[in-house]
Design an enzyme around this catalytic site. Structure first.
Site, PDB file in Angstrom:
ATOM      1  N   HIS A  54       9.714  17.092   3.204  1.00 22.81           N
ATOM      2  CA  HIS A  54       8.676  17.418   4.169  1.00 22.81           C
ATOM      3  C   HIS A  54       7.866  18.604   3.671  1.00 22.81           C
ATOM      4  O   HIS A  54       8.426  19.652   3.336  1.00 22.81           O
ATOM      5  CB  HIS A  54       9.286  17.745   5.527  1.00 22.81           C
TER       6      HIS A  54
ATOM      7  N   CYS B 211      13.301  24.432  23.219  1.00 22.36           N
ATOM      8  CA  CYS B 211      12.265  24.541  22.193  1.00 22.36           C
ATOM      9  C   CYS B 211      11.029  23.806  22.698  1.00 22.36           C
ATOM     10  O   CYS B 211      11.059  23.137  23.724  1.00 22.36           O
ATOM     11  CB  CYS B 211      12.658  23.838  20.894  1.00 22.36           C
TER      12      CYS B 211
ATOM     13  N   CYS C 179      16.475  22.174  17.912  1.00 23.08           N
ATOM     14  CA  CYS C 179      17.725  22.909  17.733  1.00 23.08           C
ATOM     15  C   CYS C 179      18.881  21.990  18.133  1.00 23.08           C
ATOM     16  O   CYS C 179      18.663  20.846  18.541  1.00 23.08           O
ATOM     17  CB  CYS C 179      17.731  24.186  18.560  1.00 23.08           C
TER      18      CYS C 179
ATOM     19  N   ASP D 273       9.582  11.241  18.083  1.00 29.18           N
ATOM     20  CA  ASP D 273       9.164  12.590  17.801  1.00 29.18           C
ATOM     21  C   ASP D 273       9.681  13.525  18.888  1.00 29.18           C
ATOM     22  O   ASP D 273       9.423  13.291  20.059  1.00 29.18           O
ATOM     23  CB  ASP D 273       7.621  12.581  17.835  1.00 29.18           C
TER      24      ASP D 273
ATOM     25  N   ASP E  32       9.000   5.332  15.333  1.00 24.89           N
ATOM     26  CA  ASP E  32       8.794   6.753  15.084  1.00 24.89           C
ATOM     27  C   ASP E  32       9.117   7.486  16.386  1.00 24.89           C
ATOM     28  O   ASP E  32       8.484   7.234  17.405  1.00 24.89           O
ATOM     29  CB  ASP E  32       7.331   6.974  14.665  1.00 24.89           C
TER      30      ASP E  32
ATOM     31  N   LEU F 252       3.609   5.021   7.286  1.00 19.07           N
ATOM     32  CA  LEU F 252       4.729   5.867   7.687  1.00 19.07           C
ATOM     33  C   LEU F 252       5.242   6.599   6.458  1.00 19.07           C
ATOM     34  O   LEU F 252       5.301   6.034   5.363  1.00 19.07           O
ATOM     35  CB  LEU F 252       5.853   5.019   8.302  1.00 19.07           C
TER      36      LEU F 252
ATOM     37  N   GLU G  49       0.820  -1.212   0.000  1.00 16.69           N
ATOM     38  CA  GLU G  49       0.000   0.000   0.000  1.00 16.69           C
ATOM     39  C   GLU G  49       0.857   1.266   0.000  1.00 16.69           C
ATOM     40  O   GLU G  49       1.763   1.407   0.815  1.00 16.69           O
ATOM     41  CB  GLU G  49      -0.913   0.049   1.224  1.00 16.69           C
TER      42      GLU G  49
ATOM     43  N   ARG H 244      10.576  16.945  12.802  1.00  7.19           N
ATOM     44  CA  ARG H 244      10.749  16.924  14.247  1.00  7.19           C
ATOM     45  C   ARG H 244      11.151  15.573  14.818  1.00  7.19           C
ATOM     46  O   ARG H 244      10.906  15.296  15.962  1.00  7.19           O
ATOM     47  CB  ARG H 244       9.474  17.386  14.908  1.00  7.19           C
ATOM     48  N   GLY H 245      11.749  14.735  14.004  1.00 10.28           N
ATOM     49  CA  GLY H 245      12.154  13.474  14.596  1.00 10.28           C
ATOM     50  C   GLY H 245      12.797  12.544  13.603  1.00 10.28           C
ATOM     51  O   GLY H 245      13.232  12.961  12.529  1.00 10.28           O
TER      52      GLY H 245
HETATM   53 ZN   LIG Z   1      15.910  22.844  21.148  1.00  9.16          ZN
END
Ligand SMILES: [Zn+2]
Lengths: 393, 571
Positions: free
Chosen positions: A325, A118, A124, A107, A105, A318, A36, A159-160
Site C-alpha cells: 500500500h 476510530c 484498530c 472498507d 470491496d 481493483l 487490463e 482500511r479494509g
Molecule cells: Zn478502531
C-alpha cells in the site's frame, strides 16, 4: 520501486492465466494478454489499459515503470492496449469486458457511524472484528449458497479487505448476475438521507440472514462490540438506537428506565441492551414489527457494508493483491477466512520489514508451495503459518 | 408537402446532425400522404430479422405452430424466436410499430412513476387492449409479431436503445406470461430450453424446512406442501429472484417455486432477445438495403438518399433529391440518383458509417425517447461563477442536494459525481471548467494531488476524453429514480430516497411551504416521484409545467425559460 521488487509476477501470471498458459492442450494463448492492468506512477501519472503477454513482459514493465500502485481490471474481448485499432473498425462492441473475477470491496471507513474508536481510514483491534465478521458472512455465503470454492481474501493494505472469487462460473457472470449476487447481500435500504438503514421485512428471516445472525453477527455484537465500542454508554449513543424503534411509547419507557439506573455494578452497555431486548421481545410488544427491531439493530451495527458498485460491474479496477500500500507501506497479504480471527492488521509486515527478511524474494515462499491449486494454497496453505506468526517468513 | 420543411432539413443537417431525424419524420409524414398512400407496397416480416445459413431453411411460425384447435389452452403469446413469412403493407409497417411503441412507452412511464405490481398489471392490460386489440384474434397475433420485429430493427442500433427496448419488451412479456393459464405457461416453458429440473421428492424432504423458511420470509408467498412443485436452477439463471432473496440458494442452485417460474422464463426471454438485438444490429445494414432494393418504394429510396447525403455531408445530393420530389419526378430518375449516391458512399466510408444509416429508424426513436440532453442547446455555455446562482434558482432538488453536499463536504461518492457531473455537462459546463469546479471542492478534502490522480480521470471520462471515448448522456429521471444509493451516497431522487422528514425540510429550503408541500408529499406517498418534482417546480416558479418533469436538464431549461421571460417582462 515499491511494487517492483516484491510483486510476484510469475504467480500473478499463473493465477490470471487460469490454465491458459500455453502448456495445456486447447488453451487460449491470448487470454492473459487481454487482461487490463493499470499503473499509478510516482509522478501522478495514471496508465490504464496496459496488457502483457507473459510473466516476463509484466515483470519488465513493472521494473521499467516502477508503479507504486497496480490495479487489475477485466479480461477484454481484444487486447486492451490495441483497443483503438479495433474501434476504427466501426463496431463499438468489439472492445468489451468478457471475464472478470467476482470482487468485493469492504472498507472500514463505511462503518464510521457505528464505531467510536476510530474514523476514516484508521483501524484498530476494537473495530477490526467488523471486517472479520464481514469476511465470515460473505465467505460462508459464497461457498455454501453460491457454490464457489476458489476464493481469495486480501488485506487491502490500509482500511479494509478485498475478495476475489475466481471460479470459472464467477468470472463469466454478466453485470446483471453480479448485481443479483451483490443485492443478495444487501440489507441497507436507506442512504445518508433516510433514517432507516436496515430493513428486514417479512415475518421470518431468509435462511442466509438467519444464519449470519445466529452464527456470526449476534455474537459479535453482544460479546465484543457492546463493551468495546461502548454502544449504550452515552445519551447521544443510545438515542441513535432508540431512533431505530418505531414505537414511541416503548422508546420513552426505555429511556426512562435507562436514565434511572445509571449506576450498575455490571457493564452498563450490557444491562441496557438486555433491558431493550426484554422489552421488545416479550409481552405486549411481541408483535412482529418490534421483535424484528432487535435483529435490525444488530444488523445495523455489524452487517457487512459492501461497495456495491465494485461488485456490480465487470470493468471495475481493483488493487492487485501482494502489492504494497503506497500510504502505509503494508503488504496486501491474503487472509485465511478459516482463521481470520487471528489476522491482525496492525502487525501486517510493512515494506521495510519485509525487505529485512528478503533473502531472495519473500514470495518464493508462496511460489514453492503453490503448484496446482494456486489460490487454495494461497488461502489455506502457506500463508496461514505466515499470518499466524505475524510476519512473512 | 411544404418547401420550408425540406429546406429546414438541409440547413440543420449541416449544423446539427443529431436534429436531422426528428425533422425528417415531419417531412416523411407528408410523403406518406402524397406519394405512398396510393401505392400498395409490402414487405415480408422475415426480411426484418437477420438470417444465418442454418436459419434460412427454418420456416417457424410460433403462433401458427401452437394455434391448434384441439387444445384451447394454448397461448397466443409469441416468443419471437424467428421472424415469420408474414406479409405486411408498408403503411402498416409504421402504424403497427407506433402502436406497440405506445404500449412500451406507457410501461416505461408506469415504471418510472414507481407503480406497484398490481397497478402495472392493470396498466399493461389496458395499454395492450387499447393499442394492440382487434376483434379478430389472428390479426392481433400478426400485429404483435410484425410490430415486434419492426421495433427490433429500430431499437437495435445503440446500447441505450437496446437497453430500453429490452427492459420494456421484457416487462410486457412478463405481464402477458403471468396472465396465461398454468397449462399454457407450462407449454411455453417447454418451448424454451430451460436449464432447470424438478426437485425430487427425496431432495424436497431434505430441504423442506429451508424452503418453507424462504416462503415465510416473503409476504404473500404460500408455504410449500408435499405436492408443491419446485425447480432446481443454476442461480445465475434467476438473477432477480436471487437479488430479492426470494429463493433458497444452496451450492450454486436456486430452488424456484412453480409460481416464481415466470422469473425464469422472463430471464430466458430477455437473454434471447438481447442476443437477437445485437445480431440484428450487426446485420441492420444488410437488412435495410435488401428491403430497399426489393421494394424500390419511393419512401425507402428517399430516406436512404437522405441518410446517405447526411452521412457524406453532401448537400448537393440533398438538393438534388429535394428537386426530384418537388417536381414529382418518377421513381426511376430518383433511383438513379440513389444508385449514384450509393456507389459513392460504398467507395468511401461504408465501413465506418454503416451503423448510422437508417434515419427512418432513428426518426422513430427520437420521436419517442425525447430530446437529446447530451449537448447543451438552449443556453449555450456557462461559467463556474454562475453555478451557485443557477443552482439556487433553477436546479431540481436532486441536483441542488448534490451541489450543496459537495460544497459542504468537498466530496461526493461515485454515484453522486456521475449524476451531478453529467447534469452539469448537460447544462453547458465545459470540460476545463468542470475540472476546475470539481478540483476546487475535492482538493479541500483530499488534496489537489489526489484529485488529479484519482478523480480527474473520471471527469474527463464523462466528457468522452478517456476510456471508451463515449460521450455520456446526463441521467434521466427514470434512471435517477431507479438508482440504489447506499451508505454515504447522496445521489438518487430525493422524492424517492429521502425520509419524509428530510424531504419536507429539503423542499422547505426551496421556499415551498403550506398547501403545496402537502400536495408534493401526497404524490410521494403514491410513489409518483416525477409528479412530486413537477409540483415542486410549479410551486417554486409560480407557473404551471404541463409537460411534467422527465429529466433534470429539462427542469433546468424550463426554469430558465420562465425566469428569462420574467426578466424580459420587467424590462
Ligand atoms: Zn478502531
Amino acid at each position: 520501486m515499491v511494487a517492483g521488487r516484491l510483486f510476484p509476477h510469475a504467480d500473478i501470471f499463473k493465477w490470471m492465466s487460469y490454465g491458459n498458459d500455453g502448456k495445456h492442450p486447447g488453451c487460449d494463448n491470448s487470454y492473459f494478454g487481454r487482461r487490463e492492468f493499470s499503473f499509478t506512477l510516482d509522478n501522478d501519472i495514471y496508465l490504464r489499459f496496459q496488457s502483457f503477454n507473459s510473466a516476463s513482459e509484466l515483470e519488465n514493465a513493472i521494473k521499467e515503470k516502477c508503479p507504486f500502485k497496480i490495479d487489475i481490471g477485466p479480461v477484454y474481448s481484444v487486447d486492451p492496449a490495441k483497443r483503438h485499432a479495433y474501434a476504427q473498425g466501426g463496431d463499438n462492441n468489439v472492445f468489451s469486458p468478457v471475464e472478470r473475477e467476482l470482487i468485493f470491496d469492504i472498507d472500514i471507513s463505511d462503518y464510521d457511524d457505528v464505531r467510536y474508536c476510530c474514523s476514516g481510514a484508521d483501524v484498530c483491534l476494537q473495530c477490526w472484528p467488523l471486517m472479520t465478521a464481514a469476511i465470515k458472512v460473505i465467505d460462508t455465503a459464497l461457498r455454501d449458497d453460491f457454490g464457489f470454492s476458489h476464493i481469495l481474501w486480501v488485506y487491502s493494505g490500509r482500511r479494509g479487505v478485498h475478495c476475489w472469487v475466481c471460479d470459472g462460473k464467477a468470472r463469466r457472470l454478466t453485470n446483471e448476475q453480479r448485481g443479483a449476487v451483490a443485492d443478495y447481500f444487501r440489507v441497507y435500504k436507506g442512504n445518508e438521507n433516510s433514517n432507516k438503514k436496515v430493513s428486514l421485512p417479512g415475518p421470518v428471516l431468509h435462511p442466509f440472514l438467519a444464519r449470519s445472525y445466529t452464527d456470526i453477527l449476534r455474537e459479535l455484537f453482544e460479546e465484543k462490540l457492546l463493551s468495546s465500542q461502548q454502544i449504550f454508554s452515552t445519551e447521544e449513543r443510545y438515542e441513535k438506537i432508540l431512533s431505530m424503534i418505531p414505537d414511541e411509547s416503548v422508546t420513552s419507557e426505555l429511556r426512562g428506565k435507562w436514565q434511572e439506573n445509571r449506576r450498575s455494578s455490571n457493564d452498563i452497555n450490557v444491562s441496557r441492551w438486555e433491558l431493550l431486548k426484554h422489552m421488545l421481545q416479550s409481552g405486549k410488544n411481541k408483535a412482529q414489527g418490534l421483535r424484528r427491531c432487535v435483529e435490525e439493530i444488530v444488523f445495523a451495527f455489524t452487517y457487512p457494508r459492501l461497495d456495491m458498485e465494485v461488485s456490480k460491474h465487470m470493468n471495475h479496477l481493483l488493487k492487485a493483491p501482494f502489492c504494497v500500500h503506497p500510504k502505509t507501506g503494508r503488504v496486501c497479504i491474503p487472509i485465511d477466512p478459516q482463521n481470520c480471527d487471528e489476522f491482525d492488521p496492525t502487525t501486517v509486515p510493512t515494506l521495510s520489514e519485509v525487505s529485512m527478511y528478503m533473502a531472495d524474494d519473500y514470495l518464493l515462499i508462496c511460489v514453492t508451495s503453490c503448484s496446482g491449486e494456486l489460490l487454495q494454497e494461497l488461502n489455506t496453505g502457506c500463508l496461514r503459518a505466515d499470518v499466524g506468526n505475524g510476519m512473512l517468513i | 408537402m411544404s418547401h420550408d420543411a425540406l429546406s429546414i432539413s438541409c440547413m440543420t443537417c449541416r449544423a446539427r446532425e443529431s436534429s436531422f431525424p426528428a425533422i425528417f419524420l415531419v417531412w416523411r409524414a407528408d410523403i406518406y400522404k402524397n406519394l405512398i398512400g396510393k401505392k400498395n407496397s409490402s414487405i415480408i416480416v422475415a426480411e426484418l430479422a437477420p438470417h444465418t445459413d442454418g436459419e434460412e431453411m427454418e420456416i417457424v411460425r410460433p403462433h401458427r405452430a401452437r394455434t391448434n384447435h384441439h387444445n384451447d389452452a394454448v397461448s397466443t403469446l409469441p416468443l419471437y424466436r424467428s421472424a415469420p413469412s408474414l406479409e405486411v403493407r408498408l403503411e402498416d409497417f409504421e402504424l403497427f410499430a407506433m402502436d406497440r411503441l405506445r404500449v412500451l412507452k406507457g410501461i416505461s412511464d408506469g415504471l418510472s412513476r414507481g407503480k406497484k405490481p398490481e397497478e402495472m398489471e392493470k396498466l399493461v392490460k389496458d395499454l395492450w387492449k387499447a393499442n394492440m386489440g382487434h376483434q379478430d384474434a389472428s390479426e392481433v397475433v400478426n400485429k404483435d409479431i410484425i410490430s415486434h420485429f419492426v421495433l427490433r430493427l429500430v431499437y437495435c442500433r445503440t446500447e441505450d436503445l437496446r437497453k430500453w427496448f429490452l427492459s420494456m419488451e421484457t416487462a410486457l412479456f412478463r405481464h402477458r406470461f403471468g396472465r396465461e393459464r398454468s397449462d399454457a405457461q407450462r407449454a411455453l416453458m417447454a418451448e424454451f430450453d430451460l436449464p432447470c429440473k424438478p426437485v425430487s421428492s427425496a431432495e424436497f424432504e431434505n430441504l423442506k424446512e429451508k424452503l418453507s423458511q424462504v416462503a415465510r420470509s416473503i409476504i404473500g408467498q404460500q408455504t410449500p406442501t408435499a405436492d408443491s412443485i419446485y425447480y432446481k436452477v443454476p442461480f445465475e439463471e434467476v438473477p432477480e429472484l436471487v437479488a430479492g432473496r426470494r429463493v433458497f440458494i444452496h451450492k450454486g442452485y436456486a430452488y424456484v417455486a412453480m409460481n416464481q417460474v415466470v422469473s425464469l422464463v422472463v430471464t430466458q426471454f430477455r437473454s434471447n432477445l438481447s442476443k437477437a438485438l445485437i445480431l440484428t444490429n450487426r446485420f441492420s445494414f444488410k437488412i435495410f438495403t435488401s428491403i430497399m432494393f426489393r421494394l424500390s418504394a419511393l419512401v425507402f429510396l428517399i430516406s436512404f438518399l437522405y441518410a446517405l447525403s447526411e452521412v457524406m455531408h453532401d448537400f448537393v445530393l440533398v438538393l438534388c433529391a429535394t428537386k426530384c420530389i418537388i417536381a414529382n419526378t418518377n421513381i426511376y430518375k430518383l433511383s438513379s440518383v440513389v444508385a449514384f449516391a450509393y456507389r459513392k458512399w460504398t467507395s468511401t466510408i461504408r465501413e465506418q458509417e454503416k451503423d448510422r444509416l437508417t434515419p427512418i429508424v432513428e426518426a422513430l426513436c427520437t420521436s419517442y425517447l425525447g430530446p437529446d440532453y447530451s449537448r447543451p442547446k438552449e443556453f449555450g455555455e456557462i461559467s463556474i461563477n454562475d453555478l451557485d446562482q443557477l443552482a439556487e434558482s433553477s436546479f431540481p432538488l436532486c441536483m441542488r442536494h448534490l451541489f450543496v453536499k459537495l460544497r459542504e463536504d468537498h466530496h461526493l461518492k461515485h454515484g453522486g459525481r456521475m449524476q451531478l457531473g453529467l447534469f452539469l455537462k448537460g447544462v453547458g459546463l465545459k470540460l476545463e471548467d468542470a475540472l476546475a469546479f470539481w478540483k476546487a471542492e475535492f482538493s479541500q478534502k483530499v488534496g489537489a494531488e489526489r484529485f488529479d490522480k484519482e478523480y480527474a480521470y473520471s471527469i474527463r471520462h464523462n466528457y468522452g476524453r478517456e476510456g471508451k471515448r463515449t460521450d455520456y448522456t446526463p441521467y434521466s429521471c427514470q434512471k435517477i429514480i431507479s438508482s440504489t444509493p447506499g451508505v454515504g451516497d447522496h445521489h438518487g431522487c430525493p422524492y424517492r430516497h429521502f425520509s419524509e422528514e428530510n424531504l419536507r425540510a429539503a423542499i422547505g429550503r426551496m421556499g415551498v411551504g403550506g398547501r403545496a408541500i402537502e400536495d408534493v408529499m401526497d404524490k410521494v406517498r403514491n410513489r409518483h416521484y416525477q409528479l412530486a418534482c413537477t409540483l415542486t417546480f410549479e410551486a417554486v416558479h409560480g407557473s404551471s409545467c404541463d409537460a411534467g418533469i422527465n429529466h433534470p436538464n429539462q427542469y433546468l431549461n424550463d426554469s430558465q425559460k420562465i425566469l428569462q421571460a420574467k426578466v424580459n417582462a420587467a424590462l
